[in-house]
Each structure stands twice: as C-alpha cells, then as structure tokens.
Design a protein around this motif. Structure first.
Motif, PDB file in Angstrom:
ATOM      1  N   LEU A  45      -3.980   1.376 -18.082  1.00  0.00           N
ATOM      2  CA  LEU A  45      -4.423   1.947 -16.805  1.00  0.00           C
ATOM      3  C   LEU A  45      -3.275   2.633 -16.083  1.00  0.00           C
ATOM      4  O   LEU A  45      -3.444   3.701 -15.480  1.00  0.00           O
ATOM      5  CB  LEU A  45      -5.017   0.853 -15.921  1.00  0.00           C
ATOM      6  N   ALA A  46      -2.079   2.005 -16.141  1.00  0.00           N
ATOM      7  CA  ALA A  46      -0.924   2.569 -15.441  1.00  0.00           C
ATOM      8  C   ALA A  46      -0.478   3.888 -16.054  1.00  0.00           C
ATOM      9  O   ALA A  46      -0.149   4.840 -15.334  1.00  0.00           O
ATOM     10  CB  ALA A  46       0.232   1.565 -15.449  1.00  0.00           C
ATOM     11  N   VAL A  47      -0.475   3.969 -17.394  1.00  0.00           N
ATOM     12  CA  VAL A  47       0.096   5.161 -18.035  1.00  0.00           C
ATOM     13  C   VAL A  47      -0.918   6.286 -18.225  1.00  0.00           C
ATOM     14  O   VAL A  47      -0.527   7.391 -18.608  1.00  0.00           O
ATOM     15  CB  VAL A  47       0.754   4.812 -19.393  1.00  0.00           C
ATOM     16  N   ILE A  48      -2.198   6.018 -17.959  1.00  0.00           N
ATOM     17  CA  ILE A  48      -3.173   7.120 -18.037  1.00  0.00           C
ATOM     18  C   ILE A  48      -3.721   7.490 -16.666  1.00  0.00           C
ATOM     19  O   ILE A  48      -4.276   8.571 -16.496  1.00  0.00           O
ATOM     20  CB  ILE A  48      -4.353   6.790 -18.981  1.00  0.00           C
ATOM     21  N   GLY A  49      -3.548   6.588 -15.674  1.00  0.00           N
ATOM     22  CA  GLY A  49      -4.073   6.867 -14.344  1.00  0.00           C
ATOM     23  C   GLY A  49      -3.012   6.942 -13.269  1.00  0.00           C
ATOM     24  O   GLY A  49      -3.325   7.191 -12.100  1.00  0.00           O
ATOM     25  N   GLY A  50      -1.753   6.719 -13.642  1.00  0.00           N
ATOM     26  CA  GLY A  50      -0.674   6.724 -12.653  1.00  0.00           C
ATOM     27  C   GLY A  50       0.041   8.053 -12.543  1.00  0.00           C
ATOM     28  O   GLY A  50       1.052   8.147 -11.836  1.00  0.00           O
ATOM     29  N   PHE A  51      -0.458   9.090 -13.233  1.00  0.00           N
ATOM     30  CA  PHE A  51       0.129  10.418 -13.141  1.00  0.00           C
ATOM     31  C   PHE A  51      -0.872  11.354 -12.472  1.00  0.00           C
ATOM     32  O   PHE A  51      -2.082  11.219 -12.655  1.00  0.00           O
ATOM     33  CB  PHE A  51       0.510  10.942 -14.525  1.00  0.00           C
ATOM     34  N   ARG A  52      -0.361  12.309 -11.718  1.00  0.00           N
ATOM     35  CA  ARG A  52      -1.241  13.173 -10.910  1.00  0.00           C
ATOM     36  C   ARG A  52      -1.850  14.311 -11.711  1.00  0.00           C
ATOM     37  O   ARG A  52      -2.969  14.737 -11.436  1.00  0.00           O
ATOM     38  CB  ARG A  52      -0.456  13.738  -9.723  1.00  0.00           C
ATOM     39  N   THR A  53      -1.127  14.825 -12.682  1.00  0.00           N
ATOM     40  CA  THR A  53      -1.618  15.992 -13.421  1.00  0.00           C
ATOM     41  C   THR A  53      -1.420  15.789 -14.917  1.00  0.00           C
ATOM     42  O   THR A  53      -0.608  14.963 -15.354  1.00  0.00           O
ATOM     43  CB  THR A  53      -0.866  17.272 -13.002  1.00  0.00           C
ATOM     44  N   VAL A  54      -2.168  16.569 -15.690  1.00  0.00           N
ATOM     45  CA  VAL A  54      -2.013  16.538 -17.137  1.00  0.00           C
ATOM     46  C   VAL A  54      -0.601  16.968 -17.522  1.00  0.00           C
ATOM     47  O   VAL A  54       0.010  16.425 -18.459  1.00  0.00           O
ATOM     48  CB  VAL A  54      -3.056  17.449 -17.814  1.00  0.00           C
ATOM     49  N   GLY A  90       2.574   2.701 -12.992  1.00  0.00           N
ATOM     50  CA  GLY A  90       2.100   1.555 -12.225  1.00  0.00           C
ATOM     51  C   GLY A  90       2.627   1.558 -10.809  1.00  0.00           C
ATOM     52  O   GLY A  90       1.915   1.175  -9.867  1.00  0.00           O
ATOM     53  N   GLY A  91       3.879   1.980 -10.633  1.00  0.00           N
ATOM     54  CA  GLY A  91       4.442   2.064  -9.281  1.00  0.00           C
ATOM     55  C   GLY A  91       3.680   3.052  -8.419  1.00  0.00           C
ATOM     56  O   GLY A  91       3.433   2.798  -7.231  1.00  0.00           O
ATOM     57  N   MET A  92       3.281   4.180  -9.005  1.00  0.00           N
ATOM     58  CA  MET A  92       2.505   5.168  -8.255  1.00  0.00           C
ATOM     59  C   MET A  92       1.148   4.596  -7.854  1.00  0.00           C
ATOM     60  O   MET A  92       0.683   4.793  -6.719  1.00  0.00           O
ATOM     61  CB  MET A  92       2.324   6.422  -9.116  1.00  0.00           C
ATOM     62  N   LEU A  93       0.486   3.858  -8.768  1.00  0.00           N
ATOM     63  CA  LEU A  93      -0.809   3.253  -8.434  1.00  0.00           C
ATOM     64  C   LEU A  93      -0.665   2.231  -7.316  1.00  0.00           C
ATOM     65  O   LEU A  93      -1.492   2.184  -6.397  1.00  0.00           O
ATOM     66  CB  LEU A  93      -1.403   2.581  -9.676  1.00  0.00           C
ATOM     67  N   MET A  94       0.384   1.397  -7.364  1.00  0.00           N
ATOM     68  CA  MET A  94       0.568   0.372  -6.340  1.00  0.00           C
ATOM     69  C   MET A  94       0.929   0.992  -4.996  1.00  0.00           C
ATOM     70  O   MET A  94       0.512   0.495  -3.950  1.00  0.00           O
ATOM     71  CB  MET A  94       1.637  -0.623  -6.794  1.00  0.00           C
ATOM     72  N   TYR A 132      -4.098  -4.463 -10.782  1.00  0.00           N
ATOM     73  CA  TYR A 132      -5.542  -4.237 -10.875  1.00  0.00           C
ATOM     74  C   TYR A 132      -6.145  -3.984  -9.493  1.00  0.00           C
ATOM     75  O   TYR A 132      -7.017  -3.133  -9.322  1.00  0.00           O
ATOM     76  CB  TYR A 132      -6.229  -5.435 -11.527  1.00  0.00           C
ATOM     77  N   GLY A 133      -5.683  -4.745  -8.499  1.00  0.00           N
ATOM     78  CA  GLY A 133      -6.174  -4.535  -7.131  1.00  0.00           C
ATOM     79  C   GLY A 133      -5.829  -3.152  -6.623  1.00  0.00           C
ATOM     80  O   GLY A 133      -6.634  -2.517  -5.909  1.00  0.00           O
ATOM     81  N   ALA A 134      -4.641  -2.661  -6.994  1.00  0.00           N
ATOM     82  CA  ALA A 134      -4.237  -1.327  -6.559  1.00  0.00           C
ATOM     83  C   ALA A 134      -5.160  -0.270  -7.139  1.00  0.00           C
ATOM     84  O   ALA A 134      -5.522   0.699  -6.464  1.00  0.00           O
ATOM     85  CB  ALA A 134      -2.787  -1.063  -6.982  1.00  0.00           C
ATOM     86  N   VAL A 135      -5.551  -0.445  -8.408  1.00  0.00           N
ATOM     87  CA  VAL A 135      -6.477   0.510  -9.043  1.00  0.00           C
ATOM     88  C   VAL A 135      -7.806   0.526  -8.297  1.00  0.00           C
ATOM     89  O   VAL A 135      -8.354   1.591  -7.984  1.00  0.00           O
ATOM     90  CB  VAL A 135      -6.703   0.145 -10.524  1.00  0.00           C
ATOM     91  N   LEU A 136      -8.328  -0.661  -7.968  1.00  0.00           N
ATOM     92  CA  LEU A 136      -9.618  -0.751  -7.287  1.00  0.00           C
ATOM     93  C   LEU A 136      -9.540  -0.175  -5.871  1.00  0.00           C
ATOM     94  O   LEU A 136     -10.388   0.642  -5.477  1.00  0.00           O
ATOM     95  CB  LEU A 136     -10.061  -2.218  -7.233  1.00  0.00           C
TER      96      LEU A 136
END
Length: 575
Positions: free
Chosen positions: A350-359, A381-385, A263-267
């Motif tokens: 959050l990880a699986v909808i926001g951790g990818f760069r493109t559609v 999630g790894g990409m977000l962190m 969650y901190g990584a997202v913020l």
C-alpha cells in the motif's frame, strides 16, 4: 483506484485465514492436544526452554520472522505490477505461510523442540540431512550479515532512528525484570513499555545521532556493524526471558501499533483528505525497465517473507517451540505470527503503490529491478501518514525507519542464536562437542568475515544475498516435506502440506536454475555464487528424492497410533 479497497480485501482474507483455515488445521490436521507436555515444560532449563505466555511468545515469533524481508521483498516485487504482489502476499500468507509456520511449530513441539535440520534426519533420512545443514548454515549467515547491513544503512540514513533503536533494548530489559522477576501484570507493563518506546521515537526525531567520519578510530559504518554483532552475540547467549522474549514482545506490540497507524492513515486519507491517495503504480507493468527478470518464477522468491519463508520454519523449530506453554498456543503463535507478517507486507505494498503522487514519481523510484526496497517504503508510507493522520514528514519517516530497524534487529539476533544451534548440530554430526560460547564465536567471526569481505563499509554482507530468495524457499519446501511425511504417517490429510510443497519447490528450483545461468554469464561471471548455487541445487535434489522415498514408505508402513494422552473433545473446546 483507491488503496483502501485493496486494504479491506487483504484484511478480509487474513481474517478468513485465522478464523476459518487455521481452526481447520488445528482441529483436523494437527489435532492439537492441550494435555500434551511441551518441551518448554519437559526440558525447562531457564535459558532456551522456558514456558512462556502465548502473547509474549507471539511477540518473539512475529518480530523474529518478520525482519526487513517482508518490507524489502514486496517493495521490490511491485515493479511487475501491484496485482501479482498483492495476490501472492494475501493468498500465500493464508494458505502457504500460515500452514508452514504453524506446522513447523507443531512438528518441533512433538519432537522435543528439535530443529528442522534434526527433523529432516528423522523423517527424511540422514543421507541428505547433513548436507542440508550446510544450506541452513548459509541461509542463516545470509540473514544476519545482510540484516546488519540494512540496519547500518538505516541508522546512517535516518539518524533519528538511533535513539529509539538502542533505547528499545533498555526498555525490553526492564520489561523482562518487571514480568518475570517482579511478577507485575502484563497489561500495565505493556502499556508503560509501549509509551516508553514511542517517547524514544519522539526524542529520536528531535535529537538525531550522526556519528563523525572518524569515531573511535573507525567510520560510522564499521562502528555500527561491530556494535550490532556484539549486541547480537550477547543477546543470543542470554536466557530468553532476560532480553529475547520481552524485547520481541514489546517490539511486536509497538510494531503492530505502527502498522495500525499506517493502515489508519490510508483509511483517513481516503475518507477525509483533500488530496486523496490513489494507486499510481500499474496493475500489471508492461513497461518493465531493461534488465528486469521474468515475473515467473522470480516473483515467488523475491517475496519470500510475507508469503512463505523457510526461515520461519527455523524460528518455529529453533526458538519458539522451546517456549510453547501449551500445544493449542501453536495456532496463535504460528499462524497468527504469519498473519502479522502478511499485514506488514500488505502495508508495504500500500505504501509503495499509493504513497506517490504521480506515475512519473513512481517510475523514477522503480527505474531498475532491485530499486525501491526499504527507502520506497519509508518515503511512500511517510507521505501516507502525513496526509492521513497529520504526522510531520520527519516524524513519519522516523516511525517507519524505526519499525524497519527493530524488525531487522530482532531477526538478526534470533538468527545468531539459531546459527549457534546449527554450528552445534554440525559439530554433533562430526562427533565434535561444541558448547554455546565457542559456537557463538564461530558465528561472530564468520558473520563479520562475510560482512567486511568487501571493505570496512560492511557491504560484503550482501555478497551472497542474491541466493537468499531461492535458498529460503527451498528450505520452506523441506519443512513442508517433513510435515507431509508426519501427516501421512498419522493417516491425516496431507494435502494442506503437499500442494504448497509442490508449488514452492517447482518455483524456487526453477529460480535457482535461472540464477545459475546468470552467475555463469561469460561477460560478468560470479563464480562464488555459481558454486554456492550448485551446492544448494544438489542438496535440494537430494532432499527432494529422499522426501519422496520417505512419503512412499510412510504411506505403506502401518499408521502411527494417535497419542495416548490426546483428548479430541478437549481440543475442540480449546480451539
């Protein structure tokens, strides 16, 4: 759209649930009594019935109910779009799962720690209870066999998770000795234990363990499956204070920290990163891959754990109720345990909808129904962190893979303990006394038989997994029906149980019928799953009819008197 907005909305709903709705349930519906003598004290045997600090018990409950399902379910369900998954996880946790888990813990505590199967015989009727014991057996068998496969796959695909996974057992044993035998304060023991776990994660990232193709005369998959079942059998037989409680507690704290990092990584990524994360997945997916089933009713059984889950009722009534120190602790352990799982499911979304760069990247992963899962969670999630807090990609993957393995492992061995109880209950119903060692042997033999039924790779553990979602949710409906009968008998507000009961039963029964049709597909029939699904449907109809009869009878019978030792004023002050 930024994922941080969804994060704050979800967190606000969870805070409302715990601070407002759970307090209403505690005061007005369940009327928790601090003077009530819990089974942990009344039947204390030092093995299964042990009065436990509520924070330690919460750790056991949270990690046992979480498992891999609140990661797998949401990570698959976002294929229909992120909005339906988000709404079901948040609202389902607050109004369905919290009430269900909290209620199952209360109901079992009020009945000497009896399981849901035993409670169904008492409150709904013996005619359907014995048949439903078979369904409970199948559900638990699905859990331990499938989670063994999930853990095995992660240990092979992410070898850096091997050392922290098995090292966590040693840490837990030391924590148990420190707290229960040496009587050291909980806070410093917790700090040292968590530091040790994260040190193991760092060590695992530096020293990945890859087994050779021929290890002790067997392949890696076979070895890990056998090791997991041996560990689970031993863990299920040990007194709860030795391994189950400390392991689940320290894992729970560590896993909450892991969620905090996510969650901190997202913020932080949203506020400070140059390449800010954006939600690339569609809100409602109108371009579904071929073969994707309809969202309704399948969404509500695909996301079970993380919204509402019948398995939680079995944990609440199977192990947690036997360790509850004071009845008011049920609110923290049961309801906040459900909130913890909701947080995991929300983090997964959050990880699986926001951790990818493109559609295009997202669509490549979600190219078919059933794709995604734990792999998408670890990757996204790894990409977000990495973007948000600067953790190297390999270390981020190790942290998330270890989280998934530890969740699954704690659920697997708790499931083995619960399945042992069920085997003993089935023996009682047949007037055969089965002690814990033969019951555990039955669990191991049947579990390994299913897991290796399709070869030594162990993937047979997923053979009957397609039935998990519907079976699990029908179990949740059974638990809610027991709660409704108890509340009607006491002339309390039963709507918090009845409304979720109706919704969950309709959706899960509808899904079971759809699955039955698909299993009988002439082009590719699956007669094993067809027969098992018929058994589950028949049992569900039987229990539903019995539940309606029991509710009508409860409404016309004289009300049960309130417990003589209850002190309502003390309850209000306590909660």
């Amino acid at each position: 759209m930024s994922p941080v907005l969804l994060m704050f909305i979800g967190l606000a709903l969870f805070v409302f649930g715990y601070l407002v709705y759970s307090k209403y349930l505690a005061k007005r519906v369940y009327k928790l009594d601090p003077a009530f003598k819990t089974p942990a004290h009344e039947l204390n045997d030092g093995v299964d019935y042990v009065p436990t600090n509520k924070f330690i018990l919460w750790g056991h409950h949270f990690t046992s109910v979480a498992g891999a399902a609140p990661i797998v379910g949401p990570a698959i369900a976002v294929i229909w779009g992120w909005l339906p998954a988000f709404l079901w996880v948040t609202l389902g946790t607050v109004f369905f799962a919290g009430m269900h888990d909290f209620g199952a813990l209360w109901a079992s505590t009020r009945n000497k720690g009896r399981s849901i199967g035993a409670l169904s015989a008492r409150y709904i009727g013996k005619r359907g209870a014995n048949l439903f014991l078979v369904v409970i057996f199948l559900l638990l068998l699905m859990v331990i066999a499938a989670f063994a496969v999930v853990i095995k796959n992660l240990l092979i695909s992410t070898p850096s998770a091997v050392i922290p996974t098995w090292g966590a057992i040693v840490v837990a044993l030391l924590v148990g000795v420190a707290v229960y035998r040496m009587r050291w304060p909980l806070v410093p023991v917790t700090i040292v234990g968590v530091v040790a776990l994260y040190a193991l994660i760092v060590l695992g990232d530096q020293v990945p363990v890859v087994l050779p193709d021929d290890f002790l005369g067997m392949g890696p998959a076979t070895f890990w499956i056998l090791a997991l079942f041996i560990y689970g059998a031993i863990a299920s037989l040990l007194p709860v204070w030795v391994l189950l409680q400390p392991r689940d507690y320290i894992n729970g704290v560590q896993l909450f920290i892991g969620l905090g990092l996510l969650y901190g990584a997202v913020l932080i990524a949203t506020l400070f990163a140059a390449d800010k994360p954006e939600i690339v997945a569609p809100m409602i997916n109108t371009a579904l891959p071929e073969g994707t089933p309809s969202m309704i009713p399948l969404l509500f059984v695909t996301i079970a754990c993380g919204a509402i889950s019948g398995f939680h009722g079995m944990v609440s009534s199977g192990t947690s109720s036997k360790q509850l120190d004071k009845e008011p602790d049920a609110r923290f352990v049961g309801y906040f345990g459900a909130i913890g799982e909701g947080l995991l499911s929300l983090g997964t979304i959050l990880a699986v909808i926001g951790g990818f760069r493109t559609v295009a990247e997202w669509e490549e992963v979600y190219s078919s129904f059933g794709a995604g899962g734990v792999g998408a969670f670890v990757e996204g999630g790894g990409m977000l962190m990495q973007t948000g807090i600067g953790l190297p990609a390999s270390l981020s993957a190790t942290v998330l893979a270890t989280m998934a393995v530890l969740f699954a492992a704690t659920t697997m061995d708790t499931g083995m303990r619960l399945l042992r109880f069920v085997v003993q209950e089935i023996g009682d119903a047949m007037h055969i006394r089965i002690t814990k060692f033969p019951a555990t042997l039955v669990v191991v033999v049947v579990g390994l038989g299913l897991t290796f039924s399709q070869g030594l790779g162990g993937d047979g553990g997923l053979r009957i997994w397609p039935l998990f979602g519907t079976t699990n949710q029908l179990m949740a409906a059974l638990t809610l029906s027991i709660l409704a009968v108890m509340l009607i008998r006491k002339r309390r507000n039963a709507l918090p149980a009845l409304l979720p009961l109706i919704f969950v039963f309709v959706m899960s029964f509808w899904a079971a019928i759809e699955q039955l049709v698909s299993f009988a597909n002439p082009e590719q029939p699956d007669w094993l799953l067809f027969v098992l699904d018929v058994v589950i449907i028949v049992a569900s109809i039987w229990v539903a009819v019995e539940a309606v009869i029991a509710m009508r009878k409860a409404a016309t019978d004289p009300p049960e008197p309130e417990d003589q030792d209850a002190s309502i004023q003390a309850v209000r002050e306590e909660v």
